[in-house]
Design a protein around this motif. Structure first.
Motif, PDB file in Angstrom:
ATOM      1  N   THR A  32       0.841  -1.200   0.000  1.00  0.00           N
ATOM      2  CA  THR A  32       0.000   0.000   0.000  1.00  0.00           C
ATOM      3  C   THR A  32       0.874   1.247   0.000  1.00  0.00           C
ATOM      4  OG1 THR A  32      -0.109  -0.002   2.414  1.00  0.00           O
ATOM      5  CG2 THR A  32      -1.886  -1.132   1.232  1.00  0.00           C
ATOM      6  N   MET A  33       0.333   2.307  -0.585  1.00  0.00           N
ATOM      7  CA  MET A  33       0.959   3.619  -0.498  1.00  0.00           C
ATOM      8  C   MET A  33       0.214   4.411   0.575  1.00  0.00           C
ATOM      9  SD  MET A  33       1.622   4.594  -4.492  1.00  0.00           S
ATOM     10  CE  MET A  33       2.439   3.437  -5.604  1.00  0.00           C
ATOM     11  N   PRO A  34       0.920   5.164   1.385  1.00  0.00           N
ATOM     12  CA  PRO A  34       0.251   5.872   2.493  1.00  0.00           C
ATOM     13  C   PRO A  34      -0.834   6.815   1.992  1.00  0.00           C
ATOM     14  CG  PRO A  34       2.499   6.671   2.153  1.00  0.00           C
ATOM     15  CD  PRO A  34       2.355   5.447   1.317  1.00  0.00           C
ATOM     16  N   ARG A  35      -1.951   6.835   2.714  1.00  0.00           N
ATOM     17  CA  ARG A  35      -3.064   7.711   2.349  1.00  0.00           C
ATOM     18  C   ARG A  35      -2.917   9.051   3.053  1.00  0.00           C
ATOM     19  NH1 ARG A  35      -8.460   4.270   3.250  1.00  0.00           N
ATOM     20  NH2 ARG A  35      -9.347   6.144   2.290  1.00  0.00           N
ATOM     21  N   PRO A  36      -3.231  10.146   2.373  1.00  0.00           N
ATOM     22  CA  PRO A  36      -3.126  11.459   3.021  1.00  0.00           C
ATOM     23  C   PRO A  36      -4.216  11.632   4.076  1.00  0.00           C
ATOM     24  CG  PRO A  36      -4.118  11.676   0.843  1.00  0.00           C
ATOM     25  CD  PRO A  36      -3.706  10.231   0.977  1.00  0.00           C
ATOM     26  N   ASP A  37      -3.986  12.547   5.019  1.00  0.00           N
ATOM     27  CA  ASP A  37      -4.975  12.759   6.069  1.00  0.00           C
ATOM     28  C   ASP A  37      -6.141  13.617   5.605  1.00  0.00           C
ATOM     29  OD1 ASP A  37      -3.602  15.101   5.801  1.00  0.00           O
ATOM     30  OD2 ASP A  37      -3.263  15.442   7.948  1.00  0.00           O
ATOM     31  N   ARG A  38      -6.026  14.192   4.429  1.00  0.00           N
ATOM     32  CA  ARG A  38      -7.130  14.951   3.831  1.00  0.00           C
ATOM     33  C   ARG A  38      -7.037  14.817   2.317  1.00  0.00           C
ATOM     34  NH1 ARG A  38      -5.339  21.358   4.243  1.00  0.00           N
ATOM     35  NH2 ARG A  38      -3.367  21.143   3.125  1.00  0.00           N
ATOM     36  N   PRO A  39      -8.150  15.042   1.583  1.00  0.00           N
ATOM     37  CA  PRO A  39      -8.102  14.882   0.120  1.00  0.00           C
ATOM     38  C   PRO A  39      -7.076  15.820  -0.521  1.00  0.00           C
ATOM     39  CG  PRO A  39     -10.373  15.036   0.884  1.00  0.00           C
ATOM     40  CD  PRO A  39      -9.508  15.363   2.064  1.00  0.00           C
ATOM     41  N   VAL A  99       2.457  12.545   3.060  1.00  0.00           N
ATOM     42  CA  VAL A  99       2.555  12.161   4.476  1.00  0.00           C
ATOM     43  C   VAL A  99       3.475  13.116   5.225  1.00  0.00           C
ATOM     44  CG1 VAL A  99       3.360  10.378   6.047  1.00  0.00           C
ATOM     45  CG2 VAL A  99       2.008   9.745   4.051  1.00  0.00           C
ATOM     46  N   ARG A 100       4.628  13.441   4.625  1.00  0.00           N
ATOM     47  CA  ARG A 100       5.565  14.356   5.289  1.00  0.00           C
ATOM     48  C   ARG A 100       4.943  15.732   5.506  1.00  0.00           C
ATOM     49  NH1 ARG A 100       9.551  11.928   1.852  1.00  0.00           N
ATOM     50  NH2 ARG A 100       9.461  13.701   0.438  1.00  0.00           N
ATOM     51  N   GLU A 101       4.174  16.201   4.514  1.00  0.00           N
ATOM     52  CA  GLU A 101       3.537  17.523   4.644  1.00  0.00           C
ATOM     53  C   GLU A 101       2.497  17.523   5.755  1.00  0.00           C
ATOM     54  OE1 GLU A 101       2.059  18.463   0.800  1.00  0.00           O
ATOM     55  OE2 GLU A 101       4.055  18.681  -0.088  1.00  0.00           O
ATOM     56  N   ARG A 133       2.375  19.785   9.116  1.00  0.00           N
ATOM     57  CA  ARG A 133       1.259  20.646   9.516  1.00  0.00           C
ATOM     58  C   ARG A 133       0.830  20.359  10.952  1.00  0.00           C
ATOM     59  NH1 ARG A 133      -0.798  19.325   4.378  1.00  0.00           N
ATOM     60  NH2 ARG A 133      -2.100  17.732   5.347  1.00  0.00           N
ATOM     61  N   ASN A 134       0.901  19.090  11.344  1.00  0.00           N
ATOM     62  CA  ASN A 134       0.423  18.725  12.683  1.00  0.00           C
ATOM     63  C   ASN A 134       1.469  18.946  13.771  1.00  0.00           C
ATOM     64  OD1 ASN A 134      -1.994  17.883  11.549  1.00  0.00           O
ATOM     65  ND2 ASN A 134      -1.255  15.783  11.200  1.00  0.00           N
ATOM     66  N   ALA A 135       2.710  19.183  13.344  1.00  0.00           N
ATOM     67  CA  ALA A 135       3.785  19.342  14.335  1.00  0.00           C
ATOM     68  C   ALA A 135       3.635  20.638  15.112  1.00  0.00           C
ATOM     69  CB  ALA A 135       5.132  19.318  13.620  1.00  0.00           C
TER      70      ALA A 135
END
Length: 328
Positions: A60-67, A320-322, A326-328
């Motif tokens: 699987t490729m990681p899914r983003p936390d938002r579209p 994912v890194r972005e 943003r959450n950091a």
């Protein structure tokens, strides 16, 4: 004392080597890929095919936390916008992401590449832009790829540029249509026409990110400033969240110095926005649409499929890194 008779066993004459041997491919066009480059060993090719097709669903490729809504744009034609849209969408959908492709080009090539009907009379993105038809009523599932949908484009879209001129809030029609879709996608790819008209402006207003495919030739660099200026205008007046997030080098021929020079220029100018994955010239990529397929399903072991798979992985990891930043 008698002299010894001369021996008859004279060493064989060895022909002198030619001063400069002609290489076997001296008369082959530089554009013709060698078998060594285009046909990897069968075992390696089979491993790549299994990894890309992912029949078990384990990879699987990681899914983003938002579209992530990505507009694939470049006003120059023939740089690989549609090919990039189709293959990235298929690669992400095969590896655990829900993906929507919006074909905003009146030629309908993205619809062809995904084998989605787009003849006259088929509900398409034109109906969404002009008649406010919900996007969910127009989107079609892509056969054989459960997590991929496509909003097709028919020839009706060719007149949309003129009809949109008198429409209220003409620049944000596509943005409202995507926002009103009840399904939540991980990725929305918008395939733009090769122009900077109202259709492309609609795509830029609907998107958060711009992905620019750049052909590794000199002409591809000439119109890039104009495209960046237009993106900046849209950001200033219509969509302040828009950014050029991704640059993808396409049609790369490593045997030419020009391709190297273009790559260095682009990397020096755009820095980290340029993906490390580079799409080579590959005949399988060009053949796939004639079979109504992406290169990912047409020849998953080819260099073209492997390169688009790596580009999709890189895009997913960057997302994912972005989100972590943003959450950091």
């Amino acid at each position: 004392m008698a002299e010894p008779e001369p021996t008859t066993d004279t060493p064989p004459v060895v022909p002198e080597p030619f001063p400069e041997e002609t290489p076997p491919d001296a008369y082959v066009s530089r554009e013709t890929p060698s078998r060594e480059q285009d046909d990897p060993p069968l075992a390696m090719e089979a491993m790549r095919a299994v990894q890309i097709l992912n029949p078990s669903g384990e990879v699987t490729m990681p899914r983003p936390d938002r579209p992530r809504i990505m507009c694939v744009a470049n006003q120059k034609g023939g740089v690989g916008k549609t090919t990039t849209t189709v293959n990235l969408a298929v690669a992400l959908a095969l590896h655990g992401n829900r993906v929507l492709v919006v074909d905003l080009d009146p030629q309908g090539n993205a619809s062809t590449g995904l084998n989605v009907p787009h003849h006259a009379g088929v509900p398409d993105v034109y109906d969404c832009l002009i008649d406010n038809v919900p996007l969910a009523e127009v989107a079609q599932g892509v056969e054989g790829i459960p997590d991929l949908w496509c909003v097709p484009a028919t020839i009706d879209l060719a007149g949309a540029e003129i009809e949109l001129v008198s429409v209220v809030a003409r620049e944000s029609r596509l943005a409202r249509a995507i926002a009103g879709h009840p399904e939540k996608f991980d990725y929305v790819f918008i395939d733009c026409p090769p122009s900077l008209g109202l259709l492309t402006v609609n795509a830029l207003c609907a998107a958060q990110e711009v992905l620019i495919p750049i052909q590794c030739e000199y002409y591809a660099l000439e119109g890039l400033n104009q495209l960046i200026n237009n993106i900046n205008l849209v950001r200033q007046h219509l969509n302040p969240t828009l950014e050029v997030s991704t640059i993808l080098l396409t049609m790369y021929d490593r045997r030419t110095r020009l391709a190297d020079a273009v790559e260095q220029d682009v990397r020096n100018h755009f820095g980290d926005k340029v993906l490390q994955a580079v799409i080579p010239r590959n005949v399988r990529v060009s053949e796939a649409p004639s079979y109504g397929q992406s290169v990912m399903t047409y020849d998953p072991g080819s260099r073209g499929a492997t390169s688009y798979f790596e580009a999709a992985q890189e895009i997913a990891m960057r997302g994912v890194r972005e989100s972590v930043g943003r959450n950091a």
